[in-house]
Design an enzyme around this catalytic site. Structure first.
Site, PDB file in Angstrom:
ATOM      1  N   ARG A  11       0.854  -1.184   0.000  1.00  0.00           N
ATOM      2  CA  ARG A  11       0.000   0.000   0.000  1.00  0.00           C
ATOM      3  C   ARG A  11       0.895   1.240   0.000  1.00  0.00           C
ATOM      4  NH1 ARG A  11      -4.898   0.802  -1.498  1.00  0.00           N
ATOM      5  NH2 ARG A  11      -5.650  -0.938  -0.210  1.00  0.00           N
TER       6      ARG A  11
ATOM      7  N   GLN B  60      -7.791  -8.675  -8.214  1.00  0.00           N
ATOM      8  CA  GLN B  60      -7.808  -7.253  -8.533  1.00  0.00           C
ATOM      9  C   GLN B  60      -6.400  -6.753  -8.844  1.00  0.00           C
ATOM     10  OE1 GLN B  60     -10.420  -4.452  -6.627  1.00  0.00           O
ATOM     11  NE2 GLN B  60      -8.697  -3.183  -5.983  1.00  0.00           N
TER      12      GLN B  60
ATOM     13  N   ARG C 240       2.143  -7.060  -9.253  1.00  0.00           N
ATOM     14  CA  ARG C 240       2.475  -6.477  -7.953  1.00  0.00           C
ATOM     15  C   ARG C 240       2.583  -7.511  -6.845  1.00  0.00           C
ATOM     16  NH1 ARG C 240      -2.889  -3.868  -5.260  1.00  0.00           N
ATOM     17  NH2 ARG C 240      -4.289  -5.645  -5.568  1.00  0.00           N
TER      18      ARG C 240
ATOM     19  N   HIS D 236       0.610   2.645 -10.349  1.00  0.00           N
ATOM     20  CA  HIS D 236      -0.281   3.127  -9.290  1.00  0.00           C
ATOM     21  C   HIS D 236       0.493   4.042  -8.328  1.00  0.00           C
ATOM     22  CE1 HIS D 236      -3.478   3.196  -6.404  1.00  0.00           C
ATOM     23  NE2 HIS D 236      -4.129   2.156  -6.908  1.00  0.00           N
TER      24      HIS D 236
ATOM     25  N   ASP E  91     -12.132   8.991  -7.293  1.00  0.00           N
ATOM     26  CA  ASP E  91     -11.655   7.837  -8.056  1.00  0.00           C
ATOM     27  C   ASP E  91     -12.107   8.027  -9.498  1.00  0.00           C
ATOM     28  OD1 ASP E  91     -10.681   5.449  -8.946  1.00  0.00           O
ATOM     29  OD2 ASP E  91     -11.830   4.192  -7.558  1.00  0.00           O
TER      30      ASP E  91
ATOM     31  N   GLU F 260      -2.064   8.152 -11.485  1.00  0.00           N
ATOM     32  CA  GLU F 260      -1.685   6.827 -11.964  1.00  0.00           C
ATOM     33  C   GLU F 260      -1.757   6.738 -13.496  1.00  0.00           C
ATOM     34  OE1 GLU F 260      -4.319   4.094  -9.954  1.00  0.00           O
ATOM     35  OE2 GLU F 260      -4.578   5.511  -8.311  1.00  0.00           O
TER      36      GLU F 260
END
Length: 320
Positions: A78, A103, A108, A192, A236, A294
């Protein structure tokens, strides 16, 4: 990554030359840190090839990292710059190739191999010379470090090369995706990036005026941006736009983000309630000190035939 029991503690330049960038490995080979002679540095976690730190010459951190971020490979990081591939967000149920993926895919959550470094040496004064260091990382369908769940859910042959280049005033990350399979595959790519700010209420984002975007907080409705963006609640949005994105605070430019072959840019901040609901988001008021900008190619699909390659990159420059 191949273990090197007799590895040197750092990779340094040839003696006798002007000071040059150095690359150091953590004792457990989980982290790679590159430092310029002028003090700028980056740290990359091999789990996810995630950039978890970018500091300027005064050791001021430019990326936000949750204090609860897991760096031991047990879950995605995170903060920093996690890599999204081959699907962005929750996989769409109607897309057969990616519908079983977790997701944001598996890049990652896989352990990448460090492929090496290259440098651009200063030809003069350290303060004005062209200093840089580039770190290359690799992940393929045959790699031992590939997330087994991702491999099972997306059984295509592929090769990824991720490059992280540190200059005195900017950071560039680029990803090359190559299809090594006999079949065509679809993919999405996104970086991201969590940028660190002092007070999100004083931040403005410009460069997206008149751009179309999907507002994921408002039932994925399509809207058009008018003027600058200010973060005043959960945000978002997936923009489709060209040109640089400029992040300012109190009227002063903090970051200028330029994109190469990445037509989308996501602007994200979880705000109060969303941050409370994420177990790995700490401190809970950390949303006040971060902003995700991003760059990606996520508005549709990149379809790669056998032997095709796709490359996308971002450069984050400091100041004006």
């Amino acid at each position: 990554m191949v273990e090197r029991p007799n590895k040197p503690s750092s990779l340094v330049a040839t003696p006798g030359l002007p000071p040059q960038p150095t690359v150091n490995f953590s004792d457990d080979n989980s982290l790679v840190t590159a430092t310029l002679p002028t003090g700028e540095s980056i740290t990359v976690l091999l789990y996810g090839a995630t950039v978890i730190s970018w500091k300027d010459s005064s050791s001021t951190e430019k990326l936000w990292l949750s204090s609860a971020a897991k760096l031991d490979g047990t879950k995605p990081v995170r903060g920093g710059i996690p890599l999204v591939f081959p699907v962005f967000g929750p996989p769409p149920a109607g897309h057969a190739q990616t519908s079983s993926l977790p997701q944001h895919g598996f890049a990652r959550t896989s352990r990448w191999e460090f492929l090496g470094k290259s440098t651009s040496e200063s030809s003069g004064d350290q303060q004005t010379g062209d200093l840089s260091v580039k770190l290359d990382f690799g992940l393929s369908s045959a790699a031992d470090g590939l997330d087994p769940k991702g491999k099972a859910a997306w059984p295509f042959k592929f090769n990824l090369i991720y490059s992280v280049t540190l200059n005195r005033r900017d950071l560039t990350t680029s990803l090359v995706v190559t299809n090594d399979d006999e079949r065509a595959f679809d993919c999405q790519v996104l970086m991201h990036t969590y940028l660190k700010v002092k007070d999100i209420t004083n931040v403005t984002i410009s460069g997206l005026d008149s751009s179309s975007y999907v507002d994921k907080v408002d039932a994925a409705s399509t809207k058009t941006q008018s003027g600058e963006i200010r973060i005043e609640g959960e945000t978002d949005r997936v923009y489709t736009a060209d040109g640089p994105v400029i992040v300012s605070e109190g009227g002063k430019t903090l970051f200028t983000v330029t994109r190469d072959n990445l037509s989308n840019v996501v602007v994200w901040n979880p705000w109060v309630e969303k941050a409370k609901g994420m177990g790995d988001f700490e401190p809970k008021d950390g949303y006040k000190e971060m902003l995700c900008v991003e760059p990606g190619s996520v508005g549709g699909w990149q379809t790669l035939e056998k032997g095709d390659a796709f490359e996308g990159a971002q450069t984050i420059a400091l100041g004006a």
